[in-house]
Design an enzyme around this catalytic site. Structure first.
Site, PDB file in Angstrom:
ATOM      1  N   ASP A 393       0.809  -1.209   0.000  1.00 55.85           N
ATOM      2  CA  ASP A 393       0.000   0.000   0.000  1.00 55.85           C
ATOM      3  C   ASP A 393       0.847   1.265   0.000  1.00 55.85           C
ATOM      4  O   ASP A 393       0.306   2.358  -0.186  1.00 55.85           O
ATOM      5  CB  ASP A 393      -0.927   0.009   1.221  1.00 55.85           C
ATOM      6  CG  ASP A 393      -2.326   0.451   0.886  1.00 55.85           C
ATOM      7  OD1 ASP A 393      -2.736   0.265  -0.279  1.00 55.85           O
ATOM      8  OD2 ASP A 393      -3.013   0.987   1.763  1.00 55.85           O
ATOM      9  N   ASP A 823     -11.838  -5.763  10.518  1.00 54.98           N
ATOM     10  CA  ASP A 823     -11.928  -7.213  10.595  1.00 54.98           C
ATOM     11  C   ASP A 823     -13.158  -7.663  11.384  1.00 54.98           C
ATOM     12  O   ASP A 823     -13.887  -8.563  10.953  1.00 54.98           O
ATOM     13  CB  ASP A 823     -10.647  -7.781  11.214  1.00 54.98           C
ATOM     14  CG  ASP A 823     -10.209  -6.997  12.449  1.00 54.98           C
ATOM     15  OD1 ASP A 823     -10.960  -6.086  12.868  1.00 54.98           O
ATOM     16  OD2 ASP A 823      -9.124  -7.275  12.986  1.00 54.98           O
TER      17      ASP A 823
END
Length: 1120
Positions: A393, A823
């Site tokens: 990223d 998550d």
């Protein structure tokens, strides 16, 4: 690269193949990239497209179609693909270096090492052990460093492990009697001719086989042998085997192991008993008001009511813990053995795509990421079914070149692991592993191969660690040359004596000296972390379907009869542009989901953090046992526990978190399944796509189905449910239409076509009547679809920054956006649709990673988790708003996830109550009567008994439970309180929350493994716990002095206040120890702030309750 169109676009060079894309126009419309759509469009419609520019190379020439397809696939796997918003998408060819082979003769007595035996100055052979075991210098060093100083021959410790001392004192011995000495160590039973057949390939005695062949027994009912009339296989299985052993295809792949009733029944009884006692105690507390200190009584009662409520939320989901186990032999029998549907025994297992995410090469060292990649590539799973995707990223060239080095090193590391069955398959962990590395190694060339591999890995580490300097020197040299050329050109073209300085952007250069399309070391326009093109590079091309043995003669090791194929390895850096919300890790994972779908399309996805590597090479197979089992099509993910390395032996800050991973998660597995914790999780791809589970109405059994059996449905109702197709979540009446897919998934046709294949490949085998929604055996034994240029072109399309516009990515599809803890929210959405999940603790840890052992880093980590929980509580993902498909206790567990940070408000007040009690001379009750003490005693005893029983069924230790309790108070008075404040600011004022990336680097002292433990880095999170400690210590001194010099001492109130103050201080002891550091390096600001706050509180108390002339501290005592 092959083209999809019959004619070249205008302006492109002749003979250069191109691939058009779909793209958004100025008007906001979206068009597909297919040629048919291009020809059908009207001329007045704006249409922007991407072109994949493939320069003519020896691999890409205008040949016939068959040769052209081969060249196209080579071009797709050997080029770096770059593209993005309003820019040209093109492939850049890259090369790879292969190191020359190296060999060395050896003469050592250890299997595989024939090196020179240790000799003295006169050339006589010497032996460092009395057993006269021949060993060379290198093997002796390995035995002393890795083998814990034990002799490989007799397994006895060496008298001396110093090489110089051994060379000086050892005497030449004759190795003749060694054999007879070793023979006496063998069991007499092993030397029998009858038992020779019962030996395993590595020489160990197989008791089960001996029992079977000799019809022996070690008791009753623990062995299976054939009957007298079954020797010919009439009533038994194949080859005369008993039917119990041969019919493995009908056996389940996994089974649930219930906790023994002798442990679980008393545990549940104690939970109910403690709830009753807490109710009676709180009722008594409310009725018996302390009239002398109503304010103290009121605060304590409110806090105790909240603590009881929080304890109930935490305890109720723990009523149904379970354990699980798998049968890998059955998995092999069903999917990888010869059968009528699979005559050649080709693997029928589904594909698995492994995601590895990294965001900062400075805080997440590339060497750590490279080791994780190597452990994935060496996993024990069919090579052609395994793919690995690395998400960078940061778009850093350092990570890119580190992955290229890892791909090169994998050519020898992966076959080495397969040849010698290496565990773990992370080279850094393997070569630093303590113990005997030669144990259970039967190949004669293992020692030689291991020593050569160790040298290769050391050179690999040197190359990885030298990449930053190499990239910087390369970029600086070329930049200086460009500046000189520009100045020379300016001097030739300008006729003025005074010239303006030349400013040329300082580009970061790749190995071929071309500018890196990602983030530059010196940021520039289109080349910084928030603004760079999308990049895809196939580091390792897809593996062939047939095994390749010793394909490369230039490899330094002998890999004869060893499969040298490598899984697909892809580097991905998604496009980033200003003005787009990239959604941090969740956005990166969704980009990988789309890119992998158009390239390999594995039916299952395993996601790992860059610092979590595969410790058990069979971990993926273990997870597949649940997914491919009967009823496994309703499992959305299999969560493995997180295990950590590099934690201090005392686990000062509860970094192992075993109470959560071995206690809470096992308990949730008995309900609807564990929560998703961000790493070490095997997903079903279609569950990430937002689909409902099959037979969703059959599993919709209401809130209390975990406690009460559900009613059996009629056959007609079940049949009607089976005929229904998978539907999108949150749609109750209408089936999801294919025409709606582009609105939800985007405009990639290849991606949409991959959905149906992912659904089919993820189904279990239909080899039994009870298997529903199964696929026929042998459906996945065919060759996989080749990776072509159009797939890579579409992969660049789906990782573009604009692709998710006006779609449901991050809302109902993929990882869910809007929370720091994406998550937990993602797992919650799956459970809310009716999916189940599984928690599996393997015998050998499936994955291992690193955790911050520094106090400041640990507090920031807990702050991020707690902040995400507060965000969940104030969002539509609150468990109070869950649908009817979520079970009651599962709903309570998710509700506790969102509520637990708010306990910090009451906890910090309760920690100050003992000090306020000592300052004021009052207590939370009027008097310490017998009723109050009995209630406290019963509550404390039940808590201890519950802890003991929880330790029994979860497998944790009491010390770990106590560490968890200590850090619960430390985190509750610091990070959790800050998380609540940040969450309230975000909800009320819209202030966004930024979190600190946890550092994976080591401390300054490289010689100390736990150097980070002693680092003291100032953070404002330390202020509340330090203040609590200092105020309680001052209060104890004030309370003791008041009581001693008081005319009427109130010993009961003093004992109550001092007892609770010591309770608080005992929980904060690890925090205080962490502040001390190792050499007194505590920042002065820590004590300054704490002292100021303590003085302020003391002065505030004096102003609220000023002393009068009759209430002096000393009573009748006065200073002279």
């Amino acid at each position: 690269m092959a083209t999809n169109c019959d004619s070249d676009p205008p302006g492109s060079p002749p003979g250069v193949p191109t691939v058009p894309f779909s793209h958004h126009t100025v008007s906001g419309q979206s068009f597909t990239y297919s040629c048919d759509d291009q020809h059908s469009e009207n001329g007045n419609v704006e249409f922007a497209k991407y072109l994949v520019d493939a320069p003519p190379t020896p691999d890409v020439q205008p040949l016939d179609r068959n040769i052209g397809l081969i060249a196209e696939r080579r071009h797709a796997s050997e080029n770096l693909f770059i593209g993005g918003f309003n820019c040209l998408t093109h492939g850049h060819p890259l090369g790879r270096r292969i190191d020359p082979p190296m060999t060395k003769e050896s003469l050592c007595a250890i299997h595989g090492c024939d090196g020179q035996v240790m000799r003295d100055a006169s050339g006589q052979a010497i032996f460092p052990c009395e057993c006269a075991f021949k060993i060379c210098v290198d093997c002796f060093k390995d035995a002393t460093k890795i083998g814990e100083g034990n002799c490989p021959g007799c397994k006895e410790p060496y008298k001396s492990t110093n090489l110089d001392e051994v060379m000086r004192l050892s005497l030449p011995l004759s190795p003749g009697p060694v054999a007879s000495k070793m023979e006496t160590r063998l069991s007499i039973m092993r030397s029998g001719k009858l038992l020779t057949r019962s030996m395993t390939p590595n020489g160990d005695f197989d008791h089960n086989r001996w029992l079977f062949e000799t019809r022996g027994t070690y008791g009753y009912g623990n062995a299976i042998w054939p009957q007298e009339n079954d020797r010919d296989g009439k009533d038994g299985g194949a080859n005369g085997q008993p039917s119990e052993l041969s019919n493995k295809q009908w056996r389940p792949l996994s089974r649930k192991i219930k906790i023994p009733a002798a442990i679980l029944s008393p545990y549940r009884l104690l939970v109910v008993l403690r709830m009753v006692v807490l109710g009676l105690f709180l009722t008594w507390r409310i009725k018996h008001k302390n009239e002398d200190a109503v304010w103290l009584w009121g605060m304590s009662v409110v806090c105790e009511l909240w603590f009881a409520f929080s304890w109930v939320l935490d305890q109720l989901p723990k009523l149904c813990p379970v354990n699980r186990e798998t049968d890998l032999d059955v998995l092999t029998e069903k999917f990888e053995t010869c059968s009528p549907d699979n005559p050649h025994g080709i693997s029928d297992l589904p594909g698995v795509d492994v995601f590895v995410s990294t965001a900062d090469p400075e805080k997440e060292p590339p060497l750590v990421t490279a080791n994780t990649i190597l452990s994935i590539l060496a996993a024990d799973y069919p090579v052609e079914k395994l793919s690995c995707y690395v998400s960078d990223d940061a778009g850093a060239l350092l990570t890119f070149e580190a992955m290229a080095e890892a791909a090169s090193f994998a050519e020898i590391w992966v076959p080495f692991c397969r040849k010698h069955d290496i565990e773990p398959r992370n080279p850094e962990s393997y070569f630093n592993m303590r113990g005997d590395p030669y144990k259970n190694k039967v190949r004669s060339d293992f020692v030689k191969d291991r020593r050569r591999m160790k040298r290769e890995y050391d050179e690999f580490k040197v190359r990885i660690n030298g990449l930053p300097d190499s990239i910087r020197r390369r970029s600086d040299a070329l930049h200086a040359r460009e500046e000189m050329d520009a100045m020379r050109s300016q001097r030739d073209n300008v006729n003025f004596d005074i010239m303006e300085p030349v400013k040329i952007p300082k580009a970061t250069r790749m190995a071929d000296m071309t500018p890196w399309p990602g983030t530059w070391i010196n940021p520039s326009v289109d080349h910084y972390r928030g603004d760079h093109a999308g990049i895809i590079q196939v580091m390792l091309k897809p593996a062939d379907d047939n095994p390749l043995q010793n394909r490369n003669v230039n490899l330094p090791l002998d890999f004869t009869n060893v499969d040298t194929r490598l899984p697909l390895l892809v580097y991905v850096s998604r496009e980033k542009r200003p003005g787009y919300d990239h959604n941090k890790k969740a956005g990166a994972m969704n980009a990988l989901v789309r890119a992998s779908a158009v390239m390999s399309n594995g039916a299952f996805i395993l996601n790992l953090d860059c610092d979590h590597y595969i410790y058990n090479s069979l971990a993926i197979r273990e997870g597949m046992c649940f997914m491919m089992d009967r009823g496994g099509d309703c499992i959305s993910y299999v969560q493995f526990p997180q295990r950590f390395e590099g934690i201090d032996p005392s686990d000062r800050y509860a970094n192992h978190n075993t109470v959560f991973f071995d206690g809470n998660m096992r308990a949730l597995d008995g309900l609807q399944g564990p929560v998703y914790v961000g790493t070490g999780c095997l997903f079903r791809r279609i569950a990430l796509y937002g689909f409902d589970p099959p037979r969703v109405k059959e599993h919709q059994s209401g809130c209390c189905s975990c406690c009460f059996p559900r009613l059996r449905k009629s056959k007609a109702a079940v049949a009607s449910d089976e005929t229904q197709a998978l539907r999108m979540g949150d749609f109750e009446e209408e089936e999801m239409s294919i025409s709606q897919f582009p609105k939800r998934f985007g405009n990639s046709n290849i991606f949409i076509d991959s959905i149906s294949r992912a659904v089919q490949e993820g189904q279990p085998l239909a080899d039994h009547p009870v298997v529903k929604n199964g696929r026929p055996p042998g459906a996945l034994i065919g060759p996989r679809q080749p990776l072509e240029a159009k797939n890579l072109a579409d992969a660049i399309n789906v990782i573009s920054c604009w692709y998710e516009d006006k779609t449901e990515w991050g809302d109902r599809v993929g990882w869910i956006y809007g929370s720091v803890t994406e998550d937990v929210v993602t797992g919650y959405r799956m459970h809310n649709r009716g999916w189940r999940s599984v928690y599996y603790v393997t015998k050998r840890d499936a994955f291992r990673g690193t955790a911050p052992i520094n106090l400041t880093d640990r507090l920031h980590q807990v702050l991020r988790w707690a902040t995400g929980s507060v965000e969940i509580f104030f969002s539509r993902n609150n468990a109070l708003l869950a649908g009817p498909r979520m079970k009651l206790l599962q709903r309570i567990a998710y509700l506790n996830v969102g509520i637990y940070p708010f306990t910090s408000i009451f906890l910090i007040v309760y920690c100050f109550l003992p000090a306020l009690s000592l300052f004021s001379g009052q207590f939370i009750v009027q008097n310490l009567n017998v009723t109050f003490l009995i209630y406290l005693l019963v509550i404390a005893i039940t808590l201890c008994l519950l802890a003991v029983l929880e330790v029994k069924w979860s497998g944790i230790e009491l010390e770990e439970w106590w560490r968890n309790e200590q850090f619960w108070l430390i985190g509750g008075t610091s990070a959790h309180l800050a998380a609540v404040l940040q969450g309230l600011l975000k909800v009320a004022a819209g202030i966004d929350i930024s979190f600190t990336l946890t550092s994976k680097s080591a401390g300054d002292d490289i010689d100390d493994e736990f150097a980070d433990l002693y680092l003291v880095k100032w953070t404002s999170l330390m202020i509340p716990p330090i203040t609590i400690m200092m105020v309680n210590l001052i209060a104890i001194a004030v309370g003791i002095s008041r009581t001693i010099y008081s005319t009427v001492p109130q010993w009961s109130k003093l004992l109550g206040g001092v007892f609770f103050s010591f309770w608080v201080l005992a929980h904060l002891y690890p925090f205080a120890k962490g502040l001390m550091g190792r050499r007194g390096r505590t920042p002065t600001i820590v004590f300054v702030w704490s002292g100021l706050i303590s003085i302020t509180i003391s002065l505030l108390w004096i102003s609220i309750n000023p002393p009068n002339s009759n209430s002096q501290i000393g009573g009748s005592f006065t200073f002279p």
